[in-house]
Every structure is written in C-alpha cells, then in structure tokens.
Design an enzyme around this catalytic site. Structure first.
Site, mmCIF file in Angstrom:
data_model
loop_
_atom_site.group_PDB
_atom_site.id
_atom_site.type_symbol
_atom_site.label_atom_id
_atom_site.label_comp_id
_atom_site.label_asym_id
_atom_site.label_seq_id
_atom_site.Cartn_x
_atom_site.Cartn_y
_atom_site.Cartn_z
ATOM 1 C CB SER A 11 -0.936 -0.064 1.127
ATOM 2 O OG SER A 11 -0.112 -0.116 2.299
ATOM 3 C CG ASP A 190 -0.997 3.844 9.636
ATOM 4 O OD1 ASP A 190 0.126 4.113 9.347
ATOM 5 O OD2 ASP A 190 -1.998 3.151 8.876
ATOM 6 C CG HIS A 193 -0.316 3.193 5.498
ATOM 7 N ND1 HIS A 193 -0.593 2.459 6.412
ATOM 8 C CD2 HIS A 193 -0.140 2.541 4.283
ATOM 9 C CE1 HIS A 193 -1.174 1.272 5.946
ATOM 10 N NE2 HIS A 193 -0.756 1.373 4.643
#
Length: 216
Positions: A11, A190, A193
C-alpha cells in the site's frame, strides 16, 4: 523509446492508484519520483506502479509474471515487508522472516533470469509509533513487536540486496532522523503509511539511489 521504471510493493507504493489505468501512479513516492525525473529528463522514462495494498512478499511473488516479468521493466524498485509483520500481529497470517527472505530471493532470481538487463533497487520497510502500532490493553507489547519484526524484515531485505549486489534504501534510519525534527505523525499517518512529507523522504532517497547506483 523511453526506458521503463516499475514501482513494486504494497500500500505504501500503491497509494491509491486507479486499477485499470496503466499510467496512474497513485499519490505517493512513485508519483513524486515521476514528477521529478519526468521534469528533469522529459520523455526519457516511462513510469508504472504495480504496488497493491495489503501485499506480503508471498503475494508479490504470486503475481510476479503478470505484474513484473511481463512488463519488461528496465528498472524496478521493490518495497515490501510491512504487511508480512502487520498481518501476523493483526490476524495471524503474516510471513516469518526465514520464509520472507527465501521467497524474496526466489523473486529476485526469477526476475533476473527473465529480465537479464534489469536494474533493481531494494527498499527496506520501516515503522514508527502510530495508531496501528501503539500498545493496547489486549496487546501491551504491540509496538515492540512491530519494531522487532519490521527490523528483522529490513535486515533480511538488506541481506538480499547484498547477496545480489543491488542498491539498498535504508528507511528506518531516515525516518528516525526525521523524527528529531518533527514528531512521528508529521511523517506517518498511522505508524507505517507515510504522509506527503514522509513520501517526500522516500522519493529523495529513491532518486539519490537511482542516480548514484543505477547508471543515471
């Protein structure tokens, strides 16, 4: 004909790219690299992002043919390892470090065999304290587990880079240093990320490595 640069990973590389749009690089470091190199070198390079959110090294290996070899990149960077840890802590479906390193090596072997002229870059995973990594009543050692296991994956990634003589981008040290200038939430959303500022750190290291160690 422009040389093709492939960004591969999870991601952090994916970063919201639109599926089905061959040239959408998302909103992260891959797009920042394109903006910088695309400005400095005009049409010399073509940029492709095949990062997929949630991927572990085994997922990346499973799609090696479609999303790596078939694309025939001239250059590629690989950024994997966070989910191999996160998925284990959150759902007991991660990848242990020994298997992580073994599969990573298989991936490199097969990519190099299929694309003998390719130039590869390995990017290490990193972790800071944040919403997904902080301790909880159910798991008071959550942050310590993240830090230990991500450090193991980063060390394994470095061994892979050294084994194959590949450029290695060390992110943990870079983000630890950044945290001496601003708190962690300035750099990550977080714990894993990156914010736009965090992606800028990765982009700068990516371009520096690319220009110094990959023939540009």
């Amino acid at each position: 004909m422009p040389k093709r640069i492939l960004f591969q990973g999870d991601s952090i590389t994916d970063c919201g790219r639109t599926r089905g749009n061959f040239y959408d690089l998302g909103n992260g470091y891959a797009n920042l690299v394109k903006a910088s190199l695309g400005t400095d070198y005009s049409t010399e390079y073509e940029f492709i992002n095949r990062g997929i959110s949630g991927n572990r090294v085994v997922d990346l290996y499973a799609r090696i043919k479609a999303d790596f070899i078939n694309l025939k990149p001239d250059y590629a960077s690989i950024y994997i390892g966070v989910n191999d840890v996160w998925h284990e802590i959150a759902a007991n479906k991660g990848v242990d470090t020994e298997k992580f390193e073994r599969i990573y090596g298989m991936l490199i072997d097969e990519v190099k065999a299929a694309c003998p002229g390719i130039k590869l870059m390995i990017i290490s995973p990193f972790v800071l304290e944040g919403n997904c990594t902080c301790n909880t009543e159910e798991m008071p050692d959550r942050l310590a587990r993240f830090q230990k296991d991500v450090a193991e994956k980063a060390a394994a990634a470095k061994r892979i880079a050294e084994k194959y003589g590949l450029p290695f981008v060390e992110l943990q040290l870079a983000f630890d240093e950044a945290c001496t200038k601003a708190p962690a939430d300035h750099w990550v959303l977080d714990g894993v990320h990156p914010t736009p500022c965090g992606h800028e750190i990765i982009k700068r290291l990516w371009i520096k490595t690319f220009q110094q160690k990959m023939g540009n």
